[in-house]
Enzyme design. Structure first.
Site, PDB file in Angstrom:
ATOM      1  N   LYS A   1       0.842  -1.198   0.000  1.00  0.00           N
ATOM      2  CA  LYS A   1       0.000   0.000   0.000  1.00  0.00           C
ATOM      3  C   LYS A   1       0.881   1.253   0.000  1.00  0.00           C
ATOM      4  O   LYS A   1       2.078   1.174   0.294  1.00  0.00           O
ATOM      5  CB  LYS A   1      -0.914  -0.021   1.232  1.00  0.00           C
ATOM      6  CG  LYS A   1      -0.169   0.003   2.564  1.00  0.00           C
ATOM      7  CD  LYS A   1      -1.106  -0.348   3.734  1.00  0.00           C
ATOM      8  CE  LYS A   1      -0.357  -0.292   5.057  1.00  0.00           C
ATOM      9  NZ  LYS A   1      -1.166  -0.872   6.168  1.00  0.00           N
TER      10      LYS A   1
ATOM     11  N   ARG B   1     -10.755  -0.160  14.228  1.00  0.00           N
ATOM     12  CA  ARG B   1     -10.415   0.614  13.037  1.00  0.00           C
ATOM     13  C   ARG B   1     -11.202   0.098  11.844  1.00  0.00           C
ATOM     14  O   ARG B   1     -12.051   0.803  11.304  1.00  0.00           O
ATOM     15  CB  ARG B   1      -8.904   0.547  12.783  1.00  0.00           C
ATOM     16  CG  ARG B   1      -8.444   1.474  11.676  1.00  0.00           C
ATOM     17  CD  ARG B   1      -6.944   1.406  11.437  1.00  0.00           C
ATOM     18  NE  ARG B   1      -6.504   0.160  10.812  1.00  0.00           N
ATOM     19  CZ  ARG B   1      -5.310  -0.015  10.273  1.00  0.00           C
ATOM     20  NH1 ARG B   1      -4.416   0.963  10.296  1.00  0.00           N
ATOM     21  NH2 ARG B   1      -4.973  -1.161   9.723  1.00  0.00           N
TER      22      ARG B   1
ATOM     23  N   TYR C   1      15.060  30.125   9.555  1.00  0.00           N
ATOM     24  CA  TYR C   1      13.800  30.822   9.829  1.00  0.00           C
ATOM     25  C   TYR C   1      13.641  31.141  11.298  1.00  0.00           C
ATOM     26  O   TYR C   1      13.961  30.321  12.158  1.00  0.00           O
ATOM     27  CB  TYR C   1      12.607  29.979   9.364  1.00  0.00           C
ATOM     28  CG  TYR C   1      12.337  30.097   7.880  1.00  0.00           C
ATOM     29  CD1 TYR C   1      11.988  31.327   7.314  1.00  0.00           C
ATOM     30  CD2 TYR C   1      12.440  28.980   7.058  1.00  0.00           C
ATOM     31  CE1 TYR C   1      11.737  31.438   5.955  1.00  0.00           C
ATOM     32  CE2 TYR C   1      12.192  29.079   5.695  1.00  0.00           C
ATOM     33  CZ  TYR C   1      11.838  30.319   5.154  1.00  0.00           C
ATOM     34  OH  TYR C   1      11.599  30.414   3.814  1.00  0.00           O
TER      35      TYR C   1
HETATM   36  C1  LIG Z   1      -0.420  -1.829   6.860  1.00  0.00           C
HETATM   37  C2  LIG Z   1      -1.007  -3.144   7.224  1.00  0.00           C
HETATM   38  C3  LIG Z   1      -0.200  -4.295   7.330  1.00  0.00           C
HETATM   39  C4  LIG Z   1       1.309  -4.225   7.283  1.00  0.00           C
HETATM   40  O1  LIG Z   1       1.767  -3.742   8.532  1.00  0.00           O
HETATM   41  P1  LIG Z   1       3.325  -3.615   8.870  1.00  0.00           P
HETATM   42  O2  LIG Z   1       3.323  -3.170  10.279  1.00  0.00           O
HETATM   43  O3  LIG Z   1       3.887  -2.610   7.933  1.00  0.00           O
HETATM   44  O4  LIG Z   1       3.925  -4.959   8.676  1.00  0.00           O
HETATM   45  C5  LIG Z   1      -0.821  -5.515   7.520  1.00  0.00           C
HETATM   46  N1  LIG Z   1      -2.170  -5.603   7.636  1.00  0.00           N
HETATM   47  C6  LIG Z   1      -2.970  -4.522   7.579  1.00  0.00           C
HETATM   48  C7  LIG Z   1      -4.425  -4.690   7.734  1.00  0.00           C
HETATM   49  C8  LIG Z   1      -2.411  -3.257   7.386  1.00  0.00           C
HETATM   50  O5  LIG Z   1      -3.209  -2.183   7.355  1.00  0.00           O
END
Ligand SMILES: *Cc1c(COP(=O)(O)O)cnc(C)c1O
Length: 372
Positions: free
Chosen positions: A46, A145, A267
């Site tokens: 992703k 979630r 800045y």
């Molecule tokens: C992002 C995600 C993962 C991968 O998690 P990592 O901590 O990067 O290994 C696996 N499952 C779900 C549902 C996720 O949202």
């Protein structure tokens, strides 16, 4: 990745040099396969493979034996499809959005069903097309979630006709604290997943993210879903990071100067030098994924020497104190290390008050990228 950076680079006038070690990526996948065996190991790609470019990353993982890929959005799934073989499956974690059903079915993309409503929509789509459609069923085991809440799990188990036309491939859930080996939430979530699994006894389980793979066999299920560990991030607090670093970031020096005591830097004039100081300005800032929270805190490295960030991080540049180096060491076009053998991705993230995930996904497209 121990290759020394080229001292002077000017590839497309790039601000810096982001090296992505595809061999290390492949070795990380193989390591996770060994650790998770006999479970299968999918790859979470992703957010464009955590910012590293899914079109470059996914074929390497496919070549290493990966046949299951997870993205967050259907748009990502459609973009990923041409990069991997027809024998690979693509799952969409964020679920089945209304209006996406036909595209999902046409393209053979497998939705993660996160609610009874999504189950009904997928079932209706299958029946209308007089076919069966695959899916993954996600339950909420305590993260609140995504996934069916307990009452929807019970309702679904009580009325299997809700699943008419749907071929469930896995029952899945996601760990909220998988990287924290001693966190009691892990066992609580495992118990919740097992309770749901008792209602769907024929379904194989998918539970572990990167951290979950290191929690032991109880958490592996039939298919693990690592993301960050593939890309070299530390998956667990239980042991020192066993993954090979995948990313190295070197940034160019665009100006150097020597200033007397009492000089304001950056800045807000927020840093004032206390003695004569040699400064270098480097060509990356918060627009390149080096968060503003590194102001006054983080550092770059050169030849193993720590060069503290002074003043605030700007959009396109950062000023570092290079007084610890012999005069003249750094000049226009020189490189300093931001992520590499002297400063891990985790260390940079810690200085920024964030996590490796956020650093990786934020690196942006202004660096020259070298895929090896
Ligand atoms: C992002 C995600 C993962 C991968 O998690 P990592 O901590 O990067 O290994 C696996 N499952 C779900 C549902 C996720 O949202």
């Amino acid at each position: 990745m121990n290759t020394q950076p080229r001292e002077i680079i000017n590839q497309n006038g790039a601000s810096g040099y982001l090296a992505i070690d595809l061999k290390a990526l492949r070795q990380n996948y193989r390591q996770l396969v060994e650790r998770a065996a006999p479970a299968a190991v999918a790859a979470v790609v992703k957010a464009n493979a955590y910012g590293l470019d899914a079109a470059r990353v996914a074929p390497v993982l496919y070549d290493a034996g990966c046949r299951d890929f997870f993205v967050a959005h259907i748009g990502e799934a459609l973009r990923l499809k041409p990069s991997i073989g027809d024998r690979a499956r693509i799952f969409v974690l964020n679920g089945l959005q209304p209006g996406a059903e036909e595209t999902c079915a046409d393209e053979g993309i497998i939705p993660v069903l996160n609610s009874l409503e999504q189950v009904e929509n997928w079932s209706r789509t299958a029946k209308a097309r007089r076919t069966r459609l695959p899916a993954m069923l996600q339950i909420d085991s305590g993260m609140s979630r995504l996934g069916l809440p307990p009452e929807e799990v019970t309702a679904l188990a009580a009325d299997p006709s809700l699943l008419d036309g749907v071929d469930l491939l896995f029952l899945m859930s996601h760990l909220a604290s998988g990287d924290e080996s001693e966190n009691p939430q892990n066992a609580d979530q495992l118990a919740a997943l097992r309770a749901a699994s008792a209602l769907f006894p024929s379904l194989p389980l998918s539970f572990a993210n990167s951290g979950g793979i290191f929690l032991g066999g109880d958490f592996h299920g039939a298919m693990a879903r690592p993301g960050i560990a593939l890309y070299g991030g530390a998956p667990t607090d239980a042991i020192e990071n066993p993954m090979r670093p995948v990313v190295r970031l070197d940034v160019r020096v665009v100006q150097t100067r020597t200033v007397p005591a009492g000089t304001h830097v950056g800045y807000g004039g927020a840093h004032v030098t206390t003695g004569e100081t040699r400064l270098a300005t480097i060509a990356a800032g918060y627009a390149d994924g080096l968060p503003r929270s590194l102001s006054h805190k983080g550092a770059a490295y050169h030849g193993g020497v720590r060069l503290p960030i002074v003043g605030r991080v700007s959009m396109d540049s950062i000023t570092i104190d290079v007084s610890a180096l012999p005069p003249g060491t750094l000049k226009l076009g020189s490189l300093v290390e931001l992520i590499g053998p002297n400063q891990t991705l985790e260390a940079l993230a810690a200085d920024a008050g964030t996590i490796s995930y956020e650093i990786l996904t934020g690196l942006g497209d202004r660096y020259h990228r070298d895929y090896r």
